[in-house]
Design a protein around this motif. Structure first.
Motif, mmCIF file in Angstrom:
data_model
loop_
_atom_site.group_PDB
_atom_site.id
_atom_site.type_symbol
_atom_site.label_atom_id
_atom_site.label_comp_id
_atom_site.label_asym_id
_atom_site.label_seq_id
_atom_site.Cartn_x
_atom_site.Cartn_y
_atom_site.Cartn_z
ATOM 1 N N GLU A 268 0.832 -1.208 0.000
ATOM 2 C CA GLU A 268 0.000 0.000 0.000
ATOM 3 C C GLU A 268 0.865 1.255 0.000
ATOM 4 O O GLU A 268 0.538 2.250 -0.650
ATOM 5 C CB GLU A 268 -0.929 -0.008 1.219
ATOM 6 C CG GLU A 268 -2.000 -1.083 1.172
ATOM 7 C CD GLU A 268 -2.951 -0.894 -0.005
ATOM 8 O OE1 GLU A 268 -3.689 0.106 -0.026
ATOM 9 O OE2 GLU A 268 -2.950 -1.765 -0.902
ATOM 10 N N GLU A 269 1.988 1.208 0.715
ATOM 11 C CA GLU A 269 2.881 2.374 0.756
ATOM 12 C C GLU A 269 3.464 2.658 -0.623
ATOM 13 O O GLU A 269 3.560 3.824 -1.041
ATOM 14 C CB GLU A 269 4.000 2.133 1.765
ATOM 15 C CG GLU A 269 3.553 2.115 3.213
ATOM 16 C CD GLU A 269 2.814 0.835 3.616
ATOM 17 O OE1 GLU A 269 2.898 -0.171 2.859
ATOM 18 O OE2 GLU A 269 2.166 0.847 4.673
ATOM 19 N N ALA A 270 3.852 1.622 -1.345
ATOM 20 C CA ALA A 270 4.404 1.816 -2.686
ATOM 21 C C ALA A 270 3.349 2.375 -3.630
ATOM 22 O O ALA A 270 3.643 3.234 -4.472
ATOM 23 C CB ALA A 270 4.952 0.493 -3.225
ATOM 24 N N ILE A 271 2.107 1.902 -3.505
ATOM 25 C CA ILE A 271 1.018 2.423 -4.340
ATOM 26 C C ILE A 271 0.769 3.893 -4.023
ATOM 27 O O ILE A 271 0.603 4.723 -4.920
ATOM 28 C CB ILE A 271 -0.261 1.592 -4.135
ATOM 29 C CG1 ILE A 271 -0.057 0.150 -4.614
ATOM 30 C CG2 ILE A 271 -1.438 2.231 -4.888
ATOM 31 C CD1 ILE A 271 -1.171 -0.793 -4.208
ATOM 32 N N ALA A 272 0.769 4.228 -2.734
ATOM 33 C CA ALA A 272 0.541 5.620 -2.340
ATOM 34 C C ALA A 272 1.614 6.534 -2.913
ATOM 35 O O ALA A 272 1.313 7.604 -3.475
ATOM 36 C CB ALA A 272 0.518 5.718 -0.809
ATOM 37 N N ALA A 291 -1.566 3.110 -10.818
ATOM 38 C CA ALA A 291 -0.238 3.523 -10.374
ATOM 39 C C ALA A 291 0.673 2.352 -10.040
ATOM 40 O O ALA A 291 1.850 2.554 -9.732
ATOM 41 C CB ALA A 291 -0.362 4.430 -9.144
ATOM 42 N N VAL A 292 0.168 1.118 -10.121
ATOM 43 C CA VAL A 292 0.972 -0.012 -9.636
ATOM 44 C C VAL A 292 2.180 -0.300 -10.522
ATOM 45 O O VAL A 292 3.175 -0.868 -10.047
ATOM 46 C CB VAL A 292 0.117 -1.289 -9.462
ATOM 47 C CG1 VAL A 292 -0.927 -1.092 -8.372
ATOM 48 C CG2 VAL A 292 -0.524 -1.725 -10.776
ATOM 49 N N GLY A 293 2.127 0.086 -11.791
ATOM 50 C CA GLY A 293 3.303 -0.098 -12.646
ATOM 51 C C GLY A 293 4.478 0.715 -12.140
ATOM 52 O O GLY A 293 5.605 0.203 -12.024
ATOM 53 N N LEU A 294 4.225 1.981 -11.820
ATOM 54 C CA LEU A 294 5.280 2.819 -11.261
ATOM 55 C C LEU A 294 5.685 2.295 -9.888
ATOM 56 O O LEU A 294 6.882 2.293 -9.549
ATOM 57 C CB LEU A 294 4.817 4.274 -11.162
ATOM 58 C CG LEU A 294 5.790 5.236 -10.485
ATOM 59 C CD1 LEU A 294 7.166 5.213 -11.147
ATOM 60 C CD2 LEU A 294 5.218 6.655 -10.472
ATOM 61 N N VAL A 309 9.714 1.186 -22.201
ATOM 62 C CA VAL A 309 8.743 0.570 -21.296
ATOM 63 C C VAL A 309 7.430 1.345 -21.327
ATOM 64 O O VAL A 309 7.422 2.574 -21.233
ATOM 65 C CB VAL A 309 9.281 0.555 -19.849
ATOM 66 C CG1 VAL A 309 8.278 -0.086 -18.908
ATOM 67 C CG2 VAL A 309 10.630 -0.148 -19.782
ATOM 68 N N ALA A 310 6.321 0.628 -21.438
ATOM 69 C CA ALA A 310 4.997 1.253 -21.361
ATOM 70 C C ALA A 310 4.342 0.897 -20.038
ATOM 71 O O ALA A 310 4.270 -0.284 -19.663
ATOM 72 C CB ALA A 310 4.118 0.785 -22.513
ATOM 73 N N LEU A 311 3.879 1.906 -19.315
ATOM 74 C CA LEU A 311 3.064 1.723 -18.122
ATOM 75 C C LEU A 311 1.620 2.005 -18.503
ATOM 76 O O LEU A 311 1.322 3.079 -19.051
ATOM 77 C CB LEU A 311 3.481 2.678 -16.999
ATOM 78 C CG LEU A 311 4.951 2.705 -16.562
ATOM 79 C CD1 LEU A 311 5.121 3.657 -15.384
ATOM 80 C CD2 LEU A 311 5.431 1.310 -16.192
ATOM 81 N N VAL A 312 0.720 1.074 -18.222
ATOM 82 C CA VAL A 312 -0.688 1.269 -18.558
ATOM 83 C C VAL A 312 -1.367 1.964 -17.382
ATOM 84 O O VAL A 312 -1.554 1.361 -16.316
ATOM 85 C CB VAL A 312 -1.373 -0.069 -18.869
ATOM 86 C CG1 VAL A 312 -2.852 0.165 -19.200
ATOM 87 C CG2 VAL A 312 -0.674 -0.765 -20.037
ATOM 88 N N LEU A 313 -1.704 3.247 -17.562
ATOM 89 C CA LEU A 313 -2.441 3.999 -16.542
ATOM 90 C C LEU A 313 -3.920 3.719 -16.780
ATOM 91 O O LEU A 313 -4.567 4.350 -17.596
ATOM 92 C CB LEU A 313 -2.132 5.495 -16.637
ATOM 93 C CG LEU A 313 -0.661 5.893 -16.494
ATOM 94 C CD1 LEU A 313 -0.541 7.402 -16.309
ATOM 95 C CD2 LEU A 313 0.023 5.163 -15.343
#
Length: 332
Positions: A268-272, A291-294, A309-313
């Motif tokens: 949860e901290e990484a997601i925040a 935001a979980v990709g980042l 790299v593609a992050l899917v928002l």
């Protein structure tokens, strides 16, 4: 070429794109200067936040409803459509159904945030709050199907849903044909599976990285067990990644097992931190699942140096109180 057992092929993804043309947005793929410098890579952001419903789910819902009408005629949906959802899929079904004048009933667990409930109701759909998990909400869906003859539009476990989400993969390959990696949130598997099916068919060497919650990661636990299993659903900043995959899963379990190369679980901290970073540096409001990709890049030290790299928002359906909670967790 024979159809794969899970039912999702490159041809079915192209067919989905034909069906949903004009109903969904071809979303931008933009380069993040800040993230590219931070990770010594070219980081691209796929902005599914720009869909009319604020999330990628519209692609799959629109494809399935259009496919049903195409095959059976509009009268087949006269009793209406129904689904269970953590929010974004319900909104997508409500939006697609409203455009076609089809009644829709969306069943939600009590964990779904109030802002997502309100967004669905604003589209004219009936909302039913049932139970403390998506599996419990699905019990009400099954009753509506049996007793009222409504048509189920599943949130992920159907090849027509996954093929609709796979149109994102086609766009990625057209806009960045030399992609090295796509990082995608993983829950029921429709998004990752659909994207992976399209990308792998066009560029087999591309890496598909899935990202799950640290707790309640049903698909990941199922893959570890070698079969679909039930897990306890927990509240999360990334509420869209909650829920089970169904013990009778017939599509996405096999699809994800086929196309996913590696996987991370994020706290949860990484997601925040990731939600706040994207807001502050990219000026983009995203929900936790987007935001979980980042979060995976930042918290797991994935070595993407020199990669494209593609992050899917995946969506922007975040309540202000959830964003405030994320900011409080990171002290900003």
């Amino acid at each position: 070429m024979s159809q794969p057992q899970h039912g999702v092929s490159l041809a079915s993804v192209y067919q989905a794109r034909r069906r949903i043309a004009g109903q969904v947005v071809r979303t931008p793929l933009i380069r993040s200067q800040a993230l590219s410098e931070r990770f010594d890579a070219e980081i691209l952001l796929k902005l599914e936040t720009q869909q009319p419903t604020g999330a990628f789910k519209l692609r799959g819902a629109a494809n399935m409803i259009a496919a049903l009408i195409e095959r059976h005629g509009r009268d087949a949906l006269a009793a209406g459509v129904t689904t269970a959802s953590t929010g974004n899929h319900g909104r997508a079904v409500a939006y697609a159904a409203a455009r076609l004048g089809v009644p829709a009933t969306i069943c939600l667990s009590r964990l779904v945030p109030a802002n997502k409930v309100a967004a669905i109701e604003a589209l004219g759909a009936e909302v039913r709050r049932v139970g403390e998990s998506q599996d419990e909400a699905f019990g009400e869906v099954e009753r509506l199907v049996c007793e009222r003859g409504m048509t189920l539009i599943p949130p992920f476990d159907d090849p027509r849903i996954a093929a609709g989400q796979g149109t994102i993969g086609l766009e990625l390959m057209e806009d960045a044909p030399d992609l090295d990696r796509v990082i995608v949130g993983l829950s029921g598997g429709g998004l990752l599976g659909g994207i992976g099916a399209a990308v792998k068919a066009i560029r087999p060497e591309a890496n598909i990285t899935g990202v799950s919650l640290a707790h309640g990661a049903a698909m990941w636990e199922s893959l570890q067990a070698g079969r679909p299993v039930a897990v306890e659903e927990v509240a999360s900043l990334a509420d869209s990644l909650g829920g089970g995959i169904g013990l009778d899963n017939h599509c996405t379990f096999e699809l994800v097992r086929e196309v996913m190369d590696d996987h991370c679980q994020v706290s949860e901290e990484a997601i925040a931190h990731a939600m706040v970073d994207i807001l502050e540096h990219e000026k983009l409001l995203v929900e936790g699942a987007a935001a979980v990709g980042l979060a995976a890049l930042a918290a797991h030290g994935l070595d993407v140096r020199g990669e494209r790299v593609a992050l899917v928002l995946s969506g922007n359906g975040v309540a202000l109180e959830t964003l405030d909670r994320a900011r409080a967790m990171v002290g900003r």
